[in-house]
Scaffold this motif. Sequence first.
Motif, mmCIF file in Angstrom:
data_model
loop_
_atom_site.group_PDB
_atom_site.id
_atom_site.type_symbol
_atom_site.label_atom_id
_atom_site.label_comp_id
_atom_site.label_asym_id
_atom_site.label_seq_id
_atom_site.Cartn_x
_atom_site.Cartn_y
_atom_site.Cartn_z
ATOM 1 N N VAL A 73 0.857 -1.191 0.000
ATOM 2 C CA VAL A 73 0.000 0.000 0.000
ATOM 3 C C VAL A 73 0.892 1.240 0.000
ATOM 4 C CG1 VAL A 73 -1.673 1.315 1.366
ATOM 5 C CG2 VAL A 73 -1.902 -1.171 1.172
ATOM 6 N N ASN A 108 -1.878 -2.820 9.222
ATOM 7 C CA ASN A 108 -1.000 -3.784 9.882
ATOM 8 C C ASN A 108 0.454 -3.340 9.710
ATOM 9 O OD1 ASN A 108 0.240 -7.045 9.164
ATOM 10 N ND2 ASN A 108 -0.365 -6.380 11.176
ATOM 11 N N ALA A 109 0.656 -2.371 8.804
ATOM 12 C CA ALA A 109 2.001 -1.824 8.587
ATOM 13 C C ALA A 109 2.423 -1.053 9.840
ATOM 14 C CB ALA A 109 1.986 -0.890 7.380
ATOM 15 N N PHE A 266 11.874 -7.569 4.764
ATOM 16 C CA PHE A 266 10.707 -8.433 4.589
ATOM 17 C C PHE A 266 9.444 -7.888 5.247
ATOM 18 C CE2 PHE A 266 13.975 -11.484 3.407
ATOM 19 C CZ PHE A 266 13.380 -12.063 2.295
ATOM 20 N N ASN A 269 9.320 -3.081 8.694
ATOM 21 C CA ASN A 269 9.322 -2.438 10.012
ATOM 22 C C ASN A 269 10.569 -1.564 10.141
ATOM 23 O OD1 ASN A 269 7.004 -3.217 11.574
ATOM 24 N ND2 ASN A 269 7.740 -5.321 11.390
ATOM 25 N N ALA A 274 11.614 -5.893 16.007
ATOM 26 C CA ALA A 274 10.859 -7.150 16.073
ATOM 27 C C ALA A 274 9.521 -6.955 16.777
ATOM 28 C CB ALA A 274 11.682 -8.198 16.814
ATOM 29 N N SER A 301 -1.755 -4.701 15.036
ATOM 30 C CA SER A 301 -0.390 -5.198 14.847
ATOM 31 C C SER A 301 0.339 -5.193 16.171
ATOM 32 C CB SER A 301 0.364 -4.300 13.866
ATOM 33 O OG SER A 301 0.602 -3.044 14.456
ATOM 34 N N ALA A 302 1.604 -5.594 16.095
ATOM 35 C CA ALA A 302 2.457 -5.541 17.279
ATOM 36 C C ALA A 302 2.627 -4.102 17.773
ATOM 37 C CB ALA A 302 3.819 -6.136 16.939
ATOM 38 N N GLY A 309 4.872 -9.344 19.726
ATOM 39 C CA GLY A 309 4.823 -10.802 19.813
ATOM 40 C C GLY A 309 3.576 -11.326 19.133
ATOM 41 N N PHE A 310 3.579 -12.636 18.897
ATOM 42 C CA PHE A 310 2.434 -13.274 18.241
ATOM 43 C C PHE A 310 1.144 -13.013 18.999
ATOM 44 C CE2 PHE A 310 2.690 -16.602 14.876
ATOM 45 C CZ PHE A 310 3.852 -16.144 14.315
#
Length: 332
Positions: A73, A108-109, A266, A269, A274, A301-302, A309-310
């Motif tokens: 996007v 989510n970015a 990838f 971020n 992380a 998102s994180a 974290g997940f």
Amino acid sequence: MIDDESCKLALGANLGYYHDDPYELSLPFFAVAQGGYIDGGSYYVRGGSQRLSDYLVSLIEENGGAVDCGRLVSDIHVRDGWVSGATHAKTYTETDEQTTQANSVIANAAVPTVAENLLADPHGSTLAAEISDRAIAPSLTTLYLVFEPTPADLGNECYSTIIEGTDIDTLADLSDTPPAGFGSRRLTFVDYSQVAADLAPDGKSVGAITTVDYHNAWCGLTDPEYRRKKNRVGDVLLRRLNEVLPGASDAVVHQELATPHTIERFTHNPLGTAYGFAPTPNQTLGAREIEPSVDGLHFASAWSSPGGGFTGAILSGAKTARSLTSDVGTFS
Ligand SMILES: Cc1cc2nc3c(=O)[nH]c(=O)nc-3n(C[C@H](O)[C@H](O)[C@H](O)COP(=O)(O)OP(=O)(O)OC[C@H]3O[C@@H](n4cnc5c(N)ncnc54)[C@H](O)[C@@H]3O)c2cc1C
């Protein structure tokens, strides 16, 4: 409450899963996550986390939705103070640009990317001002390994092994900046074959050696220098694993090192973080909520509440999904 430094170091063994500085880390955030780990043990999505993503995609498709991968996007559009859609194109070629109309956009970015690159002013600068004093969590460097025979065959019995750094005697030693070299800093070795991860065929297994790391440690290098450093760091991490698990390096049939730059490339971020915003007391749980500068814009998102974290990202997504029904209802 605890005076014994070895006890503090043991309780903080997984510090790197949260942050680089124990004195900055939010205690409630750490206690909830670490308490769950101690109480419930280690889990991994069987077959790898892509299986979970694939399952979620199947639910979306079964309900008439569509998922487009490999698209980036570039703009979130706003009309009369409400989001009106997003422009996106193929990630690597920037071709096939399309604009999708939407009354709700879930970002989510990375939130700083939304503020700086995706939203036009004044909305972008309003969001940038809201997050201007937030610090970003560190990154990680990880050596991914495929073993044959497995670490279990070599006698390893643990899912997670902390390979302690040199001269770490007190909790304060962990907050040292700049960090020690790769030969002497704290590492974590994860042996996925100890849980039912199903990441490799019988007889083989996947492992990872991880350490907290920083984007700037890998800046200013030419491509050959970067590759040489990657090889060197990989060798050092493997040597240190071999010291605690003799025979490990001979059992490696494949290895790949991912640096903060790899994560940035990838996931997009910033600085290859992380965990998004650093999990400090005023940036975790409820305090991590972000007020979108535009109606119809949501974060999941994180980077948003409750944290990285997940589990944090999944909880954030679930909360946003529940809040969305009212928006979607308004416009259906
Ligand atoms: C090496 C490493 C090890 C980790 N280990 C663990 C662990 O053991 N346990 C744990 O709980 N957590 C772990 N984490 C943290 C966890 O992976 C993250 O917190 C979590 O994946 C964040 O999920 P997310 O959906 O917020 O963002 P991400 O997983 O970063 O996904 C964001 C997605 O958005 C895409 N994107 C970005 N910008 C755009 C744009 N403009 N347009 C379209 N798409 C865009 C990215 O390409 C990416 O696919 C680890 C992280 C790293 C890097």
